[in-house]
Design an enzyme around this catalytic site. Sequence first.
Site, PDB file in Angstrom:
ATOM      1  N   GLN B  33      72.338  49.573  41.407  1.00  0.00           N
ATOM      2  CA  GLN B  33      71.645  50.550  40.574  1.00  0.00           C
ATOM      3  C   GLN B  33      72.495  50.961  39.394  1.00  0.00           C
ATOM      4  OE1 GLN B  33      70.914  53.310  43.796  1.00  0.00           O
ATOM      5  NE2 GLN B  33      72.266  54.859  42.874  1.00  0.00           N
ATOM      6  N   GLY B  34      71.795  51.407  38.341  1.00  0.00           N
ATOM      7  CA  GLY B  34      72.474  51.852  37.134  1.00  0.00           C
ATOM      8  C   GLY B  34      71.669  52.970  36.495  1.00  0.00           C
ATOM      9  N   TYR B  35      72.325  53.727  35.636  1.00  0.00           N
ATOM     10  CA  TYR B  35      71.703  54.915  35.044  1.00  0.00           C
ATOM     11  C   TYR B  35      71.501  54.743  33.548  1.00  0.00           C
ATOM     12  CZ  TYR B  35      72.487  56.808  39.569  1.00  0.00           C
ATOM     13  OH  TYR B  35      72.425  57.000  40.919  1.00  0.00           O
ATOM     14  N   LEU B  36      70.305  55.122  33.080  1.00  0.00           N
ATOM     15  CA  LEU B  36      70.011  55.109  31.641  1.00  0.00           C
ATOM     16  C   LEU B  36      70.496  56.393  30.984  1.00  0.00           C
ATOM     17  CD1 LEU B  36      66.379  53.699  31.815  1.00  0.00           C
ATOM     18  CD2 LEU B  36      68.428  52.478  31.063  1.00  0.00           C
ATOM     19  N   ASN B 151      75.235  60.080  42.993  1.00  0.00           N
ATOM     20  CA  ASN B 151      75.508  58.728  42.501  1.00  0.00           C
ATOM     21  C   ASN B 151      75.750  58.686  40.998  1.00  0.00           C
ATOM     22  OD1 ASN B 151      75.425  56.783  44.739  1.00  0.00           O
ATOM     23  ND2 ASN B 151      73.392  57.644  45.075  1.00  0.00           N
TER      24      ASN B 151
END
Lengths: 163, 163
Positions: B33-36, B151
């Site tokens: 997962q990654g965050y914008l 996270n």
Amino acid sequence: MNTKSSDFLEIERKFLVEELPVLADAIRVSISQGYLTETEDSVELRLRRADDARILTLKSGWGMTRKERNVALEPAQFDLLWPETEGRRLQKDRWIGPLPGGLRFELDIYHGALAPLRVVEVEFASEQEARRFVPPAWFGAEVTDDARYGNRVLVTAGLPEGE
Amino acid sequence: MNTKSSDFLEIERKFLVEELPVLADAIRVSISQGYLTETEDSVELRLRRADDARILTLKSGWGMTRKERNVALEPAQFDLLWPETEGRRLQKDRWIGPLPGGLRFELDIYHGALAPLRVVEVEFASEQEARRFVPPAWFGAEVTDDARYGNRVLVTAGLPEGE
């Protein structure tokens, strides 16, 4: 207007409108848009419905050159996120028409709380082309770097003073 | 784990892990997962790939009750946004297994820069049920309200001191 999934650097200049041009050669698109992010956030997440196209746009940066990614959404995807834009929405008619030199204008006529605001944008292929652009007589003052005329500011702060 | 398009209030408690439980009845999901968005932003926009499911999640709020909307994405939609999460990504294995009372645990074992962090979450139908929950012996200290174990903080700030 770009309604396909895509990503690109957006190079554009934005002006107020001195007087409305002849719109015989222009097409009209009805736009509703809302923001998932707040003005102060590091990125801008925008939901836009333009006629029947639904688009999620991620923008970063300010001023003449902004990074932009557009994702076409299915109606069900759009409808799930749209409620989260409450309080940060606007409606406008966009008139898209030709300018000399193969350029085109996007003239936005705002409705609701933002009426009678009118703004015109021109998108360019390069920063050099953007700098060389000579606005036609119907364009008003340039507001490219004026944060007050950014849509995500307009939806919460309203019309700038004097408009 | 919810991989369908949906929206709901997320009521959960989060704990460190004192010792790994027997995982014979658990299933494993590999998560990237990654965050914008940045940590300070008003909302959290997360892209997650969990095995073959791709999900965009919008979260607001902190602590035990957070508002969450999940949108299932097509691979092409996911791939267009994923590059914008660079520098804010993590990988973990999630083990999902049963707890007494019809509850289930989600045990996250982090890889890469966040190893050897292990965190376990339990989701509840109501805040009352959440308050009544008695953690099993293999759970460690509760970190539900500890922002360092969120996270979106972990991906940029790294492991909390002492981990």
